[in-house]
Scaffold this motif. Structure first.
Motif, mmCIF file in Angstrom:
data_model
loop_
_atom_site.group_PDB
_atom_site.id
_atom_site.type_symbol
_atom_site.label_atom_id
_atom_site.label_comp_id
_atom_site.label_asym_id
_atom_site.label_seq_id
_atom_site.Cartn_x
_atom_site.Cartn_y
_atom_site.Cartn_z
ATOM 1 N N LEU A 1 62.307 17.032 24.345
ATOM 2 C CA LEU A 1 61.480 16.249 24.723
ATOM 3 C C LEU A 1 59.960 16.150 24.270
ATOM 4 O O LEU A 1 58.858 15.791 24.614
ATOM 5 N N GLY A 2 59.833 17.364 23.188
ATOM 6 C CA GLY A 2 58.816 17.534 22.475
ATOM 7 C C GLY A 2 57.933 19.008 22.511
ATOM 8 O O GLY A 2 58.610 19.644 23.269
ATOM 9 N N LEU A 3 57.176 19.251 21.873
ATOM 10 C CA LEU A 3 56.953 20.783 21.458
ATOM 11 C C LEU A 3 55.931 21.123 22.893
ATOM 12 O O LEU A 3 56.113 22.117 23.507
ATOM 13 N N GLY A 4 55.222 20.067 23.510
ATOM 14 C CA GLY A 4 54.545 20.289 24.652
ATOM 15 C C GLY A 4 55.548 20.553 25.805
ATOM 16 O O GLY A 4 55.236 21.513 26.835
ATOM 17 N N HIS A 5 56.694 19.955 25.878
ATOM 18 C CA HIS A 5 57.697 20.207 26.746
ATOM 19 C C HIS A 5 58.239 21.532 26.659
ATOM 20 O O HIS A 5 58.567 22.234 27.747
ATOM 21 N N ALA A 6 58.470 22.105 25.397
ATOM 22 C CA ALA A 6 58.943 23.281 25.239
ATOM 23 C C ALA A 6 57.976 24.320 25.615
ATOM 24 O O ALA A 6 58.827 25.213 26.232
ATOM 25 N N VAL A 7 56.937 24.283 25.528
ATOM 26 C CA VAL A 7 56.032 25.251 25.738
ATOM 27 C C VAL A 7 55.935 25.321 27.270
ATOM 28 O O VAL A 7 55.801 26.385 28.064
ATOM 29 N N TRP A 8 56.056 23.928 27.982
ATOM 30 C CA TRP A 8 55.862 23.893 29.509
ATOM 31 C C TRP A 8 57.054 24.542 30.016
ATOM 32 O O TRP A 8 57.139 25.111 31.227
ATOM 33 N N CYS A 9 58.287 24.613 29.528
ATOM 34 C CA CYS A 9 59.348 25.323 29.748
ATOM 35 C C CYS A 9 59.311 26.760 30.033
ATOM 36 O O CYS A 9 59.828 27.496 31.013
ATOM 37 N N ALA A 10 58.191 27.280 29.262
ATOM 38 C CA ALA A 10 57.858 28.799 29.707
ATOM 39 C C ALA A 10 56.951 29.065 30.698
ATOM 40 O O ALA A 10 56.478 30.060 30.527
ATOM 41 N N ARG A 11 56.350 28.054 31.267
ATOM 42 C CA ARG A 11 55.112 28.414 32.289
ATOM 43 C C ARG A 11 55.394 29.447 33.300
ATOM 44 O O ARG A 11 54.424 30.118 33.492
ATOM 45 N N HIS A 12 56.580 30.042 33.724
ATOM 46 C CA HIS A 12 56.745 30.875 34.643
ATOM 47 C C HIS A 12 56.690 32.100 33.980
ATOM 48 O O HIS A 12 56.193 33.219 34.691
ATOM 49 N N ILE A 13 57.087 32.224 32.704
ATOM 50 C CA ILE A 13 56.616 33.382 32.076
ATOM 51 C C ILE A 13 55.365 33.726 31.561
ATOM 52 O O ILE A 13 54.833 34.928 31.755
ATOM 53 N N VAL A 14 54.738 32.831 31.272
ATOM 54 C CA VAL A 14 53.296 32.763 30.941
ATOM 55 C C VAL A 14 52.382 32.939 32.042
ATOM 56 O O VAL A 14 51.485 33.961 31.931
ATOM 57 N N GLY A 15 52.746 32.644 33.003
ATOM 58 C CA GLY A 15 51.726 32.656 34.524
ATOM 59 C C GLY A 15 50.493 32.353 34.048
ATOM 60 O O GLY A 15 50.058 31.329 33.319
ATOM 61 N N ASP A 16 49.403 33.380 34.641
ATOM 62 C CA ASP A 16 47.923 32.912 34.631
ATOM 63 C C ASP A 16 47.185 33.668 33.262
ATOM 64 O O ASP A 16 46.094 33.909 33.467
ATOM 65 N N GLU A 17 48.029 33.768 32.248
ATOM 66 C CA GLU A 17 47.338 34.623 31.014
ATOM 67 C C GLU A 17 47.326 33.640 29.755
ATOM 68 O O GLU A 17 48.064 32.906 29.350
#
Ligand code: G1P
Length: 188
Positions: free
Chosen positions: A8-24
Motif C-alpha cells: 500500500l506504499g512506503l508510508g504504510h510500510a513504515v506505519w507497519c513498524a509503529r509498535h517497534i518504533v514506539g516514541d523515539e
C-alpha cells in the motif's frame, strides 16, 4: 521483523513498524538505494547533521530535471552547508512542476509523530500511502532539513543501476576486483 502484508506504499510500510518504533526518532533505509561511502557512511553523516538541527533529516542528491518524476522532491528554503531547510516535499511531481532537483534518496531520520499522520491512511501519488506526504504535513511543527549526502549512489531499483553497483563494488574488492577488471578491459 515486521512484514507489510499488502503493497500500500512506503508510508504504510513504515506505519507497519509503529509498535517497534514506539516514541523515539527512527531511521528508514530503502535498500534499493545503495549509498556507498565506507569511510563515512550516509547515515552517520545524517546523524551528525541531526545533532546540529534536530527534527527530521532526509538525504537528498541533485537529479536531472527529467528524473524528478521518480522521486520525492524538496521545495528548498535557506541552505547552510550540506543542510537545506525543507519548505515543501512532493512525491513524484509531474514533469515541469518539480520545485527543485533535490531528490530524496532513501535515507530518512524521522520523528515518531509521523506515525499519527500515517494512521489516517490518506492516499497520495499512485494511490499509495506516501511517506513523503506524511513528512510534508510535519513542516512548520518540527525542524525539517534535507541533507546533501557526500558519496556515491546507485539506484538499484533500476536494472542498469543494479548491475552498475555490482560492478563498481566488485572492482573495489581485492579478492575479485582484478579478475573483474581484466574481464571488462578484454570485453569493452
Ligand atoms: C520511494 C519514495 C521516494 C524516494 C524514492 C527513493 O519511491 O517514495 O520519495 O525519492 O523511494 O528511491 P519508490 O522508489 O519506492 O517509488
Amino acid at each position: 521483523i515486521v512484514r507489510q502484508q499488502e503493497p500500500l506504499g512506503l508510508g504504510h510500510a513504515v506505519w507497519c513498524a509503529r509498535h517497534i518504533v514506539g516514541d523515539e526518532p527512527f531511521a528508514v533505509l530503502l535498500p534499493d538505494e545503495l549509498l556507498w561511502n565506507p569511510a563515512d557512511p550516509c547515515l552517520a553523516q545524517m546523524v551528525r547533521a541531526r545533532d546540529e538541527v534536530g527534527g527530521t533529516v532526509i538525504a537528498v542528491m541533485e537529479v536531472p530535471e527529467e528524473e524528478t518524476k521518480r522521486y520525492g522532491i524538496v521545495d528548498p528554503g535557506a541552505s547552510n552547508g550540506a543542510l537545506t531547510e525543507v519548505k515543501g516535499f512532493v512525491e513524484k511531481p509531474k514533469p515541469g512542476t518539480a520545485p527543485s532537483r533535490l531528490a530524496a534518496v532513501g535515507r530518512y531520520l524521522i520523528e515518531p509523530e509521523v506515525m499519527d499522520i500515517l494512521s489516517e491512511g490518506k492516499r497520495g501519488a499512485g494511490g499509495e500511502i506516501q511517506l513523503t506526504d506524511a513528512l510534508a504535513r510535519m513542516i512548520g511543527y518540527k525542524p525539517f532539513h534535507a541533507f546533501t549526502y557526500a558519496g556515491r549512489r546507485f539506484d538499484c531499483g533500476d536494472k542498469a543501476g543494479h548491475v552498475t553497483a555490482n560492478i563498481a563494488l566488485a572492482l573495489e574488492r581485492p579478492d575479485i576486483g582484478p579478475a573483474v577488471r581484466q574481464w571488462l578491459e578484454a570485453n569493452l
